[in-house]
Design a protein around this motif. Sequence first.
Motif, PDB file in Angstrom:
ATOM      1  N   PRO A  32       0.810  -1.227   0.000  1.00 46.59           N
ATOM      2  CA  PRO A  32       0.000   0.000   0.000  1.00 46.59           C
ATOM      3  C   PRO A  32       0.842   1.276   0.000  1.00 46.59           C
ATOM      4  O   PRO A  32       0.369   2.316  -0.445  1.00 46.59           O
ATOM      5  CB  PRO A  32      -0.835  -0.111   1.271  1.00 46.59           C
ATOM      6  CG  PRO A  32      -0.120  -1.079   2.134  1.00 46.59           C
ATOM      7  CD  PRO A  32       0.611  -2.015   1.205  1.00 46.59           C
ATOM      8  N   ALA A  33       2.076   1.205   0.443  1.00 48.70           N
ATOM      9  CA  ALA A  33       2.925   2.402   0.448  1.00 48.70           C
ATOM     10  C   ALA A  33       3.182   2.902  -0.970  1.00 48.70           C
ATOM     11  O   ALA A  33       3.284   4.109  -1.190  1.00 48.70           O
ATOM     12  CB  ALA A  33       4.246   2.102   1.149  1.00 48.70           C
ATOM     13  N   ILE A  34       3.260   2.000  -1.933  1.00 45.60           N
ATOM     14  CA  ILE A  34       3.454   2.406  -3.323  1.00 45.60           C
ATOM     15  C   ILE A  34       2.238   3.188  -3.804  1.00 45.60           C
ATOM     16  O   ILE A  34       2.365   4.208  -4.474  1.00 45.60           O
ATOM     17  CB  ILE A  34       3.713   1.181  -4.219  1.00 45.60           C
ATOM     18  CG1 ILE A  34       5.038   0.537  -3.835  1.00 45.60           C
ATOM     19  CG2 ILE A  34       3.701   1.567  -5.688  1.00 45.60           C
ATOM     20  CD1 ILE A  34       5.297  -0.779  -4.517  1.00 45.60           C
ATOM     21  N   SER A  35       1.068   2.712  -3.438  1.00 48.71           N
ATOM     22  CA  SER A  35      -0.161   3.390  -3.829  1.00 48.71           C
ATOM     23  C   SER A  35      -0.253   4.767  -3.188  1.00 48.71           C
ATOM     24  O   SER A  35      -0.600   5.751  -3.842  1.00 48.71           O
ATOM     25  CB  SER A  35      -1.369   2.535  -3.431  1.00 48.71           C
ATOM     26  OG  SER A  35      -2.557   3.160  -3.790  1.00 48.71           O
ATOM     27  N   VAL A  36       0.050   4.866  -1.905  1.00 50.57           N
ATOM     28  CA  VAL A  36       0.005   6.150  -1.206  1.00 50.57           C
ATOM     29  C   VAL A  36       1.003   7.123  -1.821  1.00 50.57           C
ATOM     30  O   VAL A  36       0.683   8.291  -2.064  1.00 50.57           O
ATOM     31  CB  VAL A  36       0.278   5.949   0.307  1.00 50.57           C
ATOM     32  CG1 VAL A  36       0.499   7.278   1.008  1.00 50.57           C
ATOM     33  CG2 VAL A  36      -0.873   5.195   0.952  1.00 50.57           C
ATOM     34  N   LEU A  40       0.303  10.795  -3.602  1.00 59.60           N
ATOM     35  CA  LEU A  40       0.952  12.021  -3.136  1.00 59.60           C
ATOM     36  C   LEU A  40       1.757  12.705  -4.241  1.00 59.60           C
ATOM     37  O   LEU A  40       1.964  13.918  -4.193  1.00 59.60           O
ATOM     38  CB  LEU A  40       1.861  11.718  -1.947  1.00 59.60           C
ATOM     39  CG  LEU A  40       1.153  11.361  -0.649  1.00 59.60           C
ATOM     40  CD1 LEU A  40       2.164  10.959   0.417  1.00 59.60           C
ATOM     41  CD2 LEU A  40       0.297  12.510  -0.157  1.00 59.60           C
ATOM     42  N   LEU A  41       2.224  11.953  -5.213  1.00 58.39           N
ATOM     43  CA  LEU A  41       2.956  12.551  -6.337  1.00 58.39           C
ATOM     44  C   LEU A  41       2.017  12.988  -7.464  1.00 58.39           C
ATOM     45  O   LEU A  41       2.179  14.063  -8.032  1.00 58.39           O
ATOM     46  CB  LEU A  41       3.988  11.565  -6.879  1.00 58.39           C
ATOM     47  CG  LEU A  41       5.162  11.251  -5.970  1.00 58.39           C
ATOM     48  CD1 LEU A  41       6.024  10.158  -6.579  1.00 58.39           C
ATOM     49  CD2 LEU A  41       5.976  12.491  -5.706  1.00 58.39           C
ATOM     50  N   ALA A  42       1.041  12.154  -7.774  1.00 59.78           N
ATOM     51  CA  ALA A  42       0.184  12.416  -8.928  1.00 59.78           C
ATOM     52  C   ALA A  42      -0.761  13.593  -8.706  1.00 59.78           C
ATOM     53  O   ALA A  42      -0.993  14.375  -9.629  1.00 59.78           O
ATOM     54  CB  ALA A  42      -0.618  11.170  -9.278  1.00 59.78           C
ATOM     55  N   GLY A  43      -1.296  13.732  -7.499  1.00 61.81           N
ATOM     56  CA  GLY A  43      -2.238  14.819  -7.241  1.00 61.81           C
ATOM     57  C   GLY A  43      -1.635  16.197  -7.456  1.00 61.81           C
ATOM     58  O   GLY A  43      -2.123  16.965  -8.301  1.00 61.81           O
ATOM     59  N   GLY A  70      -4.307  22.334  -3.950  1.00 63.57           N
ATOM     60  CA  GLY A  70      -5.535  21.562  -4.173  1.00 63.57           C
ATOM     61  C   GLY A  70      -5.240  20.109  -4.482  1.00 63.57           C
ATOM     62  O   GLY A  70      -5.925  19.211  -3.994  1.00 63.57           O
ATOM     63  N   GLY A  71      -4.225  19.863  -5.291  1.00 64.33           N
ATOM     64  CA  GLY A  71      -3.839  18.485  -5.604  1.00 64.33           C
ATOM     65  C   GLY A  71      -3.348  17.733  -4.387  1.00 64.33           C
ATOM     66  O   GLY A  71      -3.661  16.554  -4.207  1.00 64.33           O
TER      67      GLY A  71
END
Length: 86
Positions: A32-36, A40-43, A70-71
């Motif tokens: 799940p850390a990869i997803s988090v 955090l990078l994509a937004g 906002g992201g």
Amino acid sequence: MSQSTGPAGHPSGYSAKEEPTTHSQFVHGAYPAISVLSYLLAGPLTFGLMGWGVDQWLGTSFLLVVGLLGGMGLAFYVIWLRYGRA
């Protein structure tokens, strides 16, 4: 020279009770850390880029910051929705 392995034979020592069968289970279940981190990078990158583009189009200079903040806020919200609720 022998390489030490973990309990499941993986060099990192990672062992899962169940092996993930799909990409979604792999990313969201096993690591799940990869997803988090991706949230955090994509937004901020996505909304910051959109803010920068609108700044260039309108000739303003504040929408980049609005997009970045906002992201980041939306990324935290999605993480909370996905992992924070019991």
